[in-house]
Design a protein around this motif. Structure first.
Motif, short mmCIF file in Angstrom:
data_model
loop_
_atom_site.label_atom_id
_atom_site.label_comp_id
_atom_site.label_asym_id
_atom_site.label_seq_id
_atom_site.Cartn_x
_atom_site.Cartn_y
_atom_site.Cartn_z
N GLN A 37 6.22 -3.90 -7.67
CA GLN A 37 5.11 -3.85 -8.81
C GLN A 37 4.09 -2.60 -8.30
O GLN A 37 3.73 -1.93 -9.33
N ALA A 38 3.95 -2.62 -7.02
CA ALA A 38 3.03 -1.45 -6.73
C ALA A 38 3.61 0.06 -6.95
O ALA A 38 2.94 0.81 -7.04
N GLY A 39 4.74 -0.18 -6.66
CA GLY A 39 5.69 1.17 -6.63
C GLY A 39 6.31 1.46 -8.08
O GLY A 39 7.00 2.56 -8.33
N VAL B 244 0.93 -1.19 -0.08
CA VAL B 244 0.01 -0.20 0.01
C VAL B 244 1.00 1.31 -0.14
O VAL B 244 0.60 2.13 -0.63
N ALA B 245 1.83 1.34 0.74
CA ALA B 245 2.82 2.46 0.84
C ALA B 245 3.57 2.55 -0.52
O ALA B 245 3.59 3.77 -0.83
N ALA C 112 7.97 2.57 7.59
CA ALA C 112 9.08 3.32 7.05
C ALA C 112 9.08 3.91 5.74
O ALA C 112 9.63 5.15 5.59
N LEU C 113 8.52 3.01 4.79
CA LEU C 113 8.48 3.74 3.40
C LEU C 113 7.49 5.03 3.46
O LEU C 113 7.87 6.23 2.79
N ALA D 88 3.51 5.79 -3.18
CA ALA D 88 4.82 6.38 -3.69
C ALA D 88 4.61 6.73 -5.13
O ALA D 88 4.95 7.71 -5.38
N LYS D 89 3.90 5.64 -5.90
CA LYS D 89 4.04 5.72 -7.23
C LYS D 89 2.93 6.98 -7.66
O LYS D 89 3.24 7.58 -8.50
#
Length: 259
Positions: A56-58, A20-21, A212-213, A25-26
């Motif tokens: 992949q999410a980022g 999710v984090a 942290a992300l 970011a993306k």
């Protein structure tokens, strides 16, 4: 261009999902790359899936590597992500101009000119990289390789003709158990600062990768806003020189190359 390179050897176990984090970011225009650092043991199946899902999410890349491959992988991943991002931007521009995002749709002479522009941009565009390093207990024997990879990455960035800077964070924080992440190095292109890294680390068992992300994303977006304000006023933020903005695809960089 903004990147996070997450170096970890295990599964997150505290707080928000790192997937999710990374998606957040993306959405902020930050690419998240993930390196799963392994040794003679095998990273758990869930851990491998998580490494791939975060990247992949980022909108980034994922790699599973051994300690001796780390330095080369960090440099390769940085360069390939820059090229990939530029290719995506060029594809969008081609789609806008031609209705087709494929380079193959261009005549050979025009295609070679566009490729040349892409190569030049990959070396000249501004680049901000944050290394986010897992310092949970199992990472302790691998930190020497991590530090070496940071040094090598700095040398690689200095070889670029474009402006590059790097910041380094580790998680969980060593100063206080209440903090998810701690800054080791603020934005810099100064190799002399590397001797401060990981001077006194309190290795912990928890792995709050998602929180942290989020903290690092907040750092990047906040300092980017401050830099923009200082640049407009003719000053410099976080002790860094003001640099010219890199060419933007949306400004029509391909207009001279595509008919």
């Amino acid at each position: 261009m903004k990147q996070i390179i997450l170096i970890t050897d295990g599964c997150s176990n505290v707080g928000l999902s790192p997937v999710v984090a990374a998606a957040h970011a993306k959405g902020e225009g930050i690419v998240v790359n993930v390196i799963g650092l392994i040794d003679t043991s095998v990273l758990g199946e869930h851990g491998i899936d998580e490494v791939n899902e975060i990247a992949q999410a980022g909108g980034g890349m994922s790699r599973l590597v051994t300690v001796d491959q780390l330095s080369q992988t960090v440099q390769m991943m940085t360069r390939k992500t820059v090229v990939q991002t530029i290719q995506q931007a060029v594809g969008k521009e081609l789609q806008h101009i031609l209705g087709d995002s494929r380079l193959e749709s261009l005549p050979p002479d025009k295609r070679s000119q566009v490729v040349q522009v892409m190569d030049e941009l990959s070396e000249t565009t501004d680049l901000d990289i944050v290394l986010l390093i897992d310092t949970s207990a199992s990472m302790k024997p691998k930190l020497a390789a991590v530090k070496e990879s940071i040094y090598d990455l700095q040398l690689s960035l200095q070889a670029r003709s474009g402006y590059s800077r790097m910041a380094v964070f580790h998680f969980p924080a060593s100063v206080s158990g209440q903090e998810e992440v701690e800054m080791d190095l603020n934005w810099t292109s100064d190799l002399a600062n590397l001797n401060r890294l990981f001077y006194k680390l309190n290795m912990k068992g928890t792995t709050p990768t998602g929180p942290a992300l989020l903290k690092v994303i907040q750092f990047i977006t906040t300092t980017a806003a401050v830099d923009d304000i200082y640049s407009r006023k003719g000053g410099a933020a976080v002790d860094q020189p003001v640099r010219d903005s890199a060419p933007k695809v949306k400004d029509g960089m391909l207009s001279d190359y595509v008919v």
